[in-house]
Design an enzyme around this catalytic site. Sequence first.
Site, mmCIF file in Angstrom:
data_model
loop_
_atom_site.group_PDB
_atom_site.id
_atom_site.type_symbol
_atom_site.label_atom_id
_atom_site.label_comp_id
_atom_site.label_asym_id
_atom_site.label_seq_id
_atom_site.Cartn_x
_atom_site.Cartn_y
_atom_site.Cartn_z
ATOM 1 N N LYS A 79 21.671 32.844 23.515
ATOM 2 C CA LYS A 79 22.347 32.904 24.819
ATOM 3 C C LYS A 79 23.816 32.524 24.645
ATOM 4 O O LYS A 79 24.130 31.562 23.918
ATOM 5 C CB LYS A 79 21.636 31.962 25.795
ATOM 6 C CG LYS A 79 22.130 32.043 27.230
ATOM 7 C CD LYS A 79 21.286 31.163 28.164
ATOM 8 C CE LYS A 79 21.763 31.204 29.593
ATOM 9 N NZ LYS A 79 20.951 30.344 30.487
ATOM 10 N N SER A 154 19.178 32.521 34.717
ATOM 11 C CA SER A 154 20.395 32.997 34.104
ATOM 12 C C SER A 154 20.215 33.536 32.687
ATOM 13 O O SER A 154 21.091 34.255 32.196
ATOM 14 C CB SER A 154 21.426 31.877 34.084
ATOM 15 O OG SER A 154 21.000 30.819 33.259
ATOM 16 N N SER A 178 16.066 28.816 34.624
ATOM 17 C CA SER A 178 16.715 29.935 33.930
ATOM 18 C C SER A 178 16.039 30.428 32.666
ATOM 19 O O SER A 178 16.420 31.477 32.152
ATOM 20 C CB SER A 178 18.158 29.568 33.595
ATOM 21 O OG SER A 178 18.952 29.791 34.723
HETATM 22 N N1 GLN Z 1 19.210 29.806 39.281
HETATM 23 C C1 GLN Z 1 19.506 28.411 39.227
HETATM 24 C C2 GLN Z 1 20.969 28.203 39.500
HETATM 25 O O1 GLN Z 1 21.630 29.143 39.759
HETATM 26 C C3 GLN Z 1 19.107 27.835 37.898
HETATM 27 C C4 GLN Z 1 20.049 28.227 36.828
HETATM 28 C C5 GLN Z 1 19.675 27.642 35.510
HETATM 29 O O2 GLN Z 1 18.554 27.162 35.312
HETATM 30 N N2 GLN Z 1 20.630 27.642 34.603
HETATM 31 O O3 GLN Z 1 21.453 27.129 39.453
#
Ligand code: GLN
Length: 478
Positions: A79, A154, A178
């Site tokens: 990532k 994400s 995410s």
């Molecule tokens: N979707 C969540 C956010 O936007 C979690 C994102 C994540 O786990 N990095 O914060």
Amino acid sequence: MSELYKLGIEAAAKGLAKGDFSSVELTQAVIDRVKAENPRIGAYLTFDEEGALAAAKTADEARANGRAGMLLGIPVAIKDLINVKGQPCTCASKILKGYVSPYDATVIKNLKAAGATCAGRVNMDEFAMGSSTENSALGRTVNPYDVTRVPGGSSGGSAAAVGGDMCIAALGTDTGGSIRQPASFCNCVGLKPSYGRVSRFGVTAFASSLDQVGPMTKSVTDAAFLLQALAGHDEMDGTTPDEPVPDYAAALAGASLKGVKIGLPKEYFIDGLDPEVKRLTDEAVAKCAAAGAELVEVSLPHTEYAMAVYYIVAPAEASANLARFDGVRYGHRSEKSDNVFNLYARSRAEGFGPEVKRRIIMGTYVLSSGYYDAYYGRALKVRTLIRRDFEAAFAKVDALLTPVAPTPAFKIGEVQDPLTMYLNDLFTIPSSLAGNCAISVPAGFTAGARLPVGVQFIGDAYREDKLLRVAKAFEEAR
Ligand code: GLN
């Protein structure tokens, strides 16, 4: 074209050990696959082909000299917020365009020490803020199961690379869901380790009290192999305790659900769940029961506050963490500034995307004088209550079973309103706040659209061994 790219870690490692193929052949198969598929899927932002082949050759030579290991010669997609020396690390943000990492994150050091190669960087929501990868400033990633839909986020690039067989395994990060939500959308296994189990050194910080790096793989066994290399104490990350790391693969031997107590938190089985997600979750529950698990209804009474707590704590920490991107030390610097204040303000205004700005503004607000106690201080107290809910539940059960996300993968552009987007993490956020480990395991496909859906198992903190056993037994029961 060789189909070696379809393999997971376990099968690839077996083939390499038996000499059925070399790491160079395996890596070449992945490269060919990426070239063929990436223009359509957009999982990777960059791929260092030469570096990958050179690392594969080194691995083959090491093997010829007697070295062995599950990750030796295995290509892993990374990532784009994890630093790999000499490679770009943009966090899918314009503000870091052109930035090249001067060092390896601890997780990368560990992977390299185990012989894995880290050559491809995969897309994500900018600074890991989002649930669809649509917040990437650098490219679009689509779902390999339906290219009109999002891969989740994400860690959407990681999930699309694994689900689309463009890598053997991948690393994602999970702050509020995410790893697990995109794993569910793209039919992979995604493990969020307990807070502190894996070092965050060299991983661009979003919300430091929540962030964890974890495996995204084609099977539960592969997740165990990858976690083995990632987990453990790191003197560069004070939140990693100096505790022994169990042998996760060994823990999987003879995995069974017989007599395992699985809790079903009643707050997670709500109206508003997509009917196909509900059906597949109910089926997963039935399969656990048929495999001998004892099902127990439990209650996590503070669940309803988790979303509010997360959207105070995470932006608060993000607003502090992202202050380092000021146009001076990293990445983009505005050309238009005539004084230092404008240099900061304009570089940030030009460099950050809308969701990142929204989080910084929210975070700055909840931390500002006069509001700090009312919002941030109070959120921390409620967070403690949420953690206690889980502690009480794990006094009674071995694991919890819940949906991963309220819906399967949605259409690109379908969710416009940020609050609706935030609801994706309804079921993943509470365990993040509590610091527990949790895993998304494929549970089947929706009728009609045939979209993958995962089921979530949540484990007690630092009991990834136990959680992986449950997940493995479920995977086999399916
Ligand atoms: N979707 C969540 C956010 O936007 C979690 C994102 C994540 O786990 N990095 O914060």
